[in-house]
Design an enzyme around this catalytic site. Structure first.
Site, PDB file in Angstrom:
ATOM      1  N   HIS A 264     -11.833   2.663   8.857  1.00  0.00           N
ATOM      2  CA  HIS A 264     -12.400   1.886   9.969  1.00  0.00           C
ATOM      3  C   HIS A 264     -13.684   1.113   9.635  1.00  0.00           C
ATOM      4  CE1 HIS A 264      -9.477   4.077  12.397  1.00  0.00           C
ATOM      5  NE2 HIS A 264      -9.833   3.424  13.468  1.00  0.00           N
TER       6      HIS A 264
ATOM      7  N   GLU B  45       0.473   6.599  19.926  1.00  0.00           N
ATOM      8  CA  GLU B  45      -0.057   5.715  20.997  1.00  0.00           C
ATOM      9  C   GLU B  45       0.589   4.342  20.852  1.00  0.00           C
ATOM     10  OE1 GLU B  45      -4.224   5.993  19.941  1.00  0.00           O
ATOM     11  OE2 GLU B  45      -4.472   7.735  21.222  1.00  0.00           O
TER      12      GLU B  45
ATOM     13  N   GLU C 155      -2.023   3.081  27.371  1.00  0.00           N
ATOM     14  CA  GLU C 155      -3.464   3.315  27.268  1.00  0.00           C
ATOM     15  C   GLU C 155      -4.261   2.205  27.935  1.00  0.00           C
ATOM     16  OE1 GLU C 155      -4.733   4.061  23.235  1.00  0.00           O
ATOM     17  OE2 GLU C 155      -6.837   3.837  23.787  1.00  0.00           O
TER      18      GLU C 155
ATOM     19  N   CYS D 184     -13.047   5.661  23.553  1.00  0.00           N
ATOM     20  CA  CYS D 184     -12.634   4.267  23.421  1.00  0.00           C
ATOM     21  C   CYS D 184     -12.513   3.575  24.768  1.00  0.00           C
ATOM     22  CB  CYS D 184     -11.337   4.145  22.624  1.00  0.00           C
ATOM     23  SG  CYS D 184      -9.940   5.006  23.333  1.00  0.00           S
TER      24      CYS D 184
END
Lengths: 653, 653
Positions: B136, B312, B328, B408
């Site tokens: 990331h 997800e 989400e 998030c």
């Protein structure tokens, strides 16, 4: 005691064809697989493991490593059990000789103290009994005990029985006499020991079965402690997931069917068998509670159980998704086992009804019509492109795959379909019970001096004739108790042409003396003449089934049944599209026999509409509809004609 | 260029209340969380990580270890971005000072070459850039770039902008000049670099964004090779799951929206922004294809995307289960981003329609009405006892939880709701575009010499007034292009009381000169007087929505909408039972505003029936039904009144 296996000669158009497939296809294929004689199949090595174990015991070394799952041995046991059953109605001296050879090999792989397990003998001799949670030693022992009982009952030969008595004695010493802690991660030995007790009448086997049942879950942390001390793992299973292994509480305190569904129903089967034998009231009540939880909250209309792939497990009450169902074939077989033992406890047709539901729907669906491919997972809705492909649907294959590496379902189907007599019949001092309608002859000469010949076209025809033939000249008193199924609203029963009982919308009417109806069974008692015929005539209309609205997936939907058969719609019969179909409420449902289709099935023709597919995902106008005649086929026969959509629960409009 | 953020002053009854919650609740709470000042919350350590990184750079050692996720830095970036937006309409000198202090800290944690990441600076200095798949670094850089652009646009201060330009230059050197291989596991930097380019007009940032977009998936094995060489892992992610990370093919060859849905729409946003800027036709086509795949095959009616918890992720076309939906909140925010950039490419109301759908349904549902709890997952059906409890439903919590460890969604909601101007408006040389109906004042003094004041009770009222106020005496030519939403079947638009356009069942009728309708926008051009009023009057009846029958879960079901709002039924309004409810076909649906309920909602009253729960699971008679008036509430407001059943798609009878 009676040996129904030997006494019943199957001669049934419908189930007989399945038995034939098992005898001619499944058992020979599996034998070859176990012997690694099928080049294109995944290596089994199961027989070779026994050879290596025998060599290790004889010479202290072996030539090859153990190969396969930690429970690989059980594949041999399941095959032996199925082979034993098949020998009853299909004597085959060569097969029997090969089975005897395998049994001799098993004997030579048994340790002096009775221990028998090739994984530990060959690979991990120092780790015996250290990992009850995962290592399946007691599970494999259970399957060999079942095979031993079957082989003895089928052939009269006791060599495997003696091997397994010695093994059971070893287990008894360890867990009862020496008070070793623990209980099996995968229940199986409990039901097997009860069968061993039934056959041998040796109390210690009942005592050992009771031991494993009674200690289970008393210390729910047992696997956690074991995990801390054992220092090795097979799969890294979570020892704290007690629901998975049904050890969250002592078995008498269990109120919900939880966890791995095969483990669950195997456990409950052992519990019910023990309760039937001992009459232990708290155990009887626990079995009834668990049965009701399954049947009233956690079972698919097809008799499938275990609604999730994750852990092959039960989930929560009323959570019965159709497209992601797990509903393992083996779990429905286990439900038949459980039903059989509940019936042993109490003759109530509600147990036999569910046994029949599981058999004629999920269990038969497990096998392709040619006996060559098998479903492990039995969804109630299949959509090519999603089923077997989406990450959430990897398990719901839209077509039967070939034999798996972990070969649980095919041999389980094989042993069940070859021992159907034990589900169809039972005998007590009071009566002979007919639980399922299966053509053939039951020889009761020894106990009752009669034979009962059954003729029927079930499950497609509702007429069943029981011809009771006396062997001698003495008078014979006999009570035949016939289960009258819950699905049937209109029926009549006659004896030698004279009506003895009727059921219609007004309820039951018992007409003749010596006949009574109790808990779904019709008891017909009296003196048997030279030849008595009892005829059951059941109306077999198509009927609609609705779901408790608590099952979210089925709201507004309807399923179709005829007799014990659940129906489904398949794309191949419906222009390739079943998702757009709705059934018209209140319309008449037609049925007709089509001998050429799917080995002969009654198909249904149902008025309905098709909602056409649209370009957009969401529409503010109702999408276009057209009237259609929907064709439905029995669920057990789906997936035999290529990749296509399938659905059981259909919207009703 | 225009700075819509600064130019628009929000004054909207509905969205304004959400913005207020974000400013008063969410941003302060998040700041405290980042600073570990909330005792009961999980430790964040995000600010402390920067202190430690700064100390490490200054002194070569640090006092504490890095703590948190590998992308912990991004929490600070997201907060800064939201705080920046909030300062525009809610100046707060103390907040701004604290933000400046954090920015200074960030600057002191930046390495001399521009590198900025506390995980690698503090914990793994030797592993920089070795694990693009998981670590990331580019993702965190992207979020800081977004924060820098936002902070600059909101406050005019360029210190963070300069930090991030230096960081972007560092990344440019590595990946463009030095030709380092690879592309980010989690797309984000692409869309951020495009924003940086928009703000700075420095070509190298566009070039760097294009680089990451162009190299992605050209070598689909890149992560596999990286995995073989890197020698460490964050989570052991599968480098061969290319669909998960959208690198199965070069982006121009992608035809299906796959994998982690947030990653997917972040990538597509960057692609669309680049395509809008460059006009690159193959990229435009890829964006259109992916958009269509989402909207026509893979999106819930609520604008939720990503139908499975596993990864997800998107699954397969038409696989949109309601009860196990992932959907989400962040993914729907990402869909708004994507829509905004598609609109930048082409002014077509179908993009704005879906942006509105995502905003008013899933995004708003993400936040509790008091701003204190958040849904990450937005199912369309919830059943207490199953949702949040069954192993298949662990993710579908029936009530909003508190702030998560991986924070998030809340900051994403915060930054979106505080920058709504950028979604509601856009300006080109040709026209000023009103994409969403949001009350407030848009100051176009600089470019057009006017202000546009919008008054509306949207989304509950369909009347929107645009009052165009001229600042001086010169004549002003203006084209205002107003999106007329796809959901609206009947509307009229007037200018200073005179009708200029009508839409009804016969289609569009444009009456006045200087007015034309194209791709769902009404373009109204002409000379602005001292005060012009353009009034849009949209009929807002309740309407039924049907699903393409390819969506198996929705067959036979209907959803209710009013304006842009999707409705749902909740147990608390319906005697605790929504699974038994069916809506009567063809009946009239009533609605009424209830100011006291759920901060003020229009509820629907719908004639229907309730099928009563039954004792048995399956019934051969239709279960008893009773007529009921069903109450439905807007989906965004569900889950604010305790644990209860909820459903969007309801059987229609």
């Amino acid at each position: 005691m009676s040996n129904l296996l030997k006494q019943f000669h199957l001669n049934d158009n419908f189930l007989g064809a399945y038995e034939k497939l098992v005898v001619e296809q499944v058992i020979p294929y599996q034998e070859k697989a176990l012997k690694d004689e099928i080049p294109e199949a995944e290596k089994s090595h199961a027989i070779e493991n026994f050879r290596q174990a025998a060599k290790m015991l004889a010479e202290g070394i072996c030539e090859e490593e153990f190969y396969g799952m930690v429970f690989q041995d059980s594949d041999v046991a399941k095959w032996l059990e199925a082979a034993a059953y098949s020998l009853v109605n299909h004597p085959d001296a060569e097969l029997e000789q090969r089975a005897d050879d395998i049994i001799a090999l098993i004997g030579s792989a048994q340790q002096e103290d009775g221990y028998l397990n090739t994984y530990f003998t060959v690979k991990e001799p120092d780790k015996k009994w250290t990992n009850l949670q995962e290592a399946h030693e007691l599970y494999c022992a259970g399957h060999f005990i079942e095979a031993a009982v079957a082989y003895y009952e089928a052939t009269g030969k006791d060599s495997l029985l003696n091997i397994m008595k010695k093994n059971a004695d070893h287990i008894y010493r360890r867990f009862v006499e020496e008070k070793a802690e623990g209980y099996p991660g995968h229940p199986e030995i409990e039901l097997a020991l009860m069968r061993l007790y039934d056959t041998t009448k040796e109390k210690k086997y009942l005592e050992l079965a009771a031991h494993f049942i009674n200690v289970r879950g008393v210390d729910p942390d047992y696997y956690k402690k074991e995990a801390e001390s054992k220092g090795w793992t097979v799969w890294g299973m979570n020892p704290e997931d007690t629901e998975y292994a049904q050890n969250q509480a002592p078995v008498r305190k269990l109120t919900k069917a939880t966890g791995h569904s095969v483990r669950a129903v195997y456990l409950y089967t052992g519990m019910a068998h023990l309760a039937a034998e001992t009459g232990d009231e708290s155990l009887v009540r626990a079995c009834e509670t668990l049965w009701d939880n399954i049947v009233k909250q956690r079972m698919y209309i097809t008799g499938g159980i275990g609604s999730t792939n994750e852990g092959e497990a039960f989930t929560k009450d009323y959570n019965l998704p159709n497209d992601t169902a797990y509903a393992e074939t083996c779990a429905s077989i286990g439900l038949m086992f459980f039903a059989r033992r509940m019936l042993q406890m109490k003759k109530d047709s509600r147990y036999a009804d569910e046994m029949e539901r599981a058999l004629y729907n999920t269990v038969l669906a497990g096998m392709q019509l040619d006996g060559k491919r098998f479903f492990y997972v039995n969804p109630l809705e299949v959509i090519p492109g999603i089923s077997g492909e989406a990450v959430t649907h990897r398990h719901t294959l839209p077509q039967r795959p070939k034999w798996f590496g972990c070969a649980c379902c095919p041999p389980n189907v094989a042993r069940t379909l070859t021992s159907i007599a034990e589900y169809a019949w039972s005998e007590t001092e009071e009566a002979v019970f007919s639980h399922l309608y299966v053509g053939g002859e039951l020889d009761l000469t020894e106990s009752k001096g009669v034979k009962i010949q059954v003729e029927t076209g079930y499950p497609y025809d509702g007429n069943v004739n029981y011809r009771i033939v006396k062997d001698g000249k003495e008078k014979t008193e006999l009570t035949l108790a016939i289960r009258l199924p819950g699905w049937c609203k209109q029926l009549s029963v006659s004896r030698n042409g004279g009506m003895v009982c009727q059921k219609n919308e007004d309820g039951w009417k018992v007409i003749a003396p010596g006949v009574h109806h109790q808990d779904g069974y019709l008891y017909i008692s009296g003196t048997v003449g030279n030849e008595d015929v009892i005829s059951v005539s059941m109306d077999m209309p198509v009927y609609r089934v609705y779901s408790n609205p608590a099952v979210a997936a089925n709201n507004g939907r309807v399923a179709l049944m005829r007799g014990p058969l659940v129906y489904c719609v398949e794309g191949v019969d419906n222009n390739g599209d079943v998702l757009g179909l709705s059934i018209a409420e209140g319309t008449i449902l037609y049925s007709g026999y089509r001998p050429e289709l799917l080995s002969g099935v009654v198909t249904l023709s149902v008025p309905g509409v098709r909602t056409k597919r649209t370009e957009e995902l969401y529409l503010t106008e109702k999408p276009e509809q057209e009237p259609v005649n929907i064709t439905a086929i029995p669920y057990y026969a789906w997936g035999n004609r290529g990749l296509n959509e399938m659905r059981v629960w259909i919207p009703e409009v």
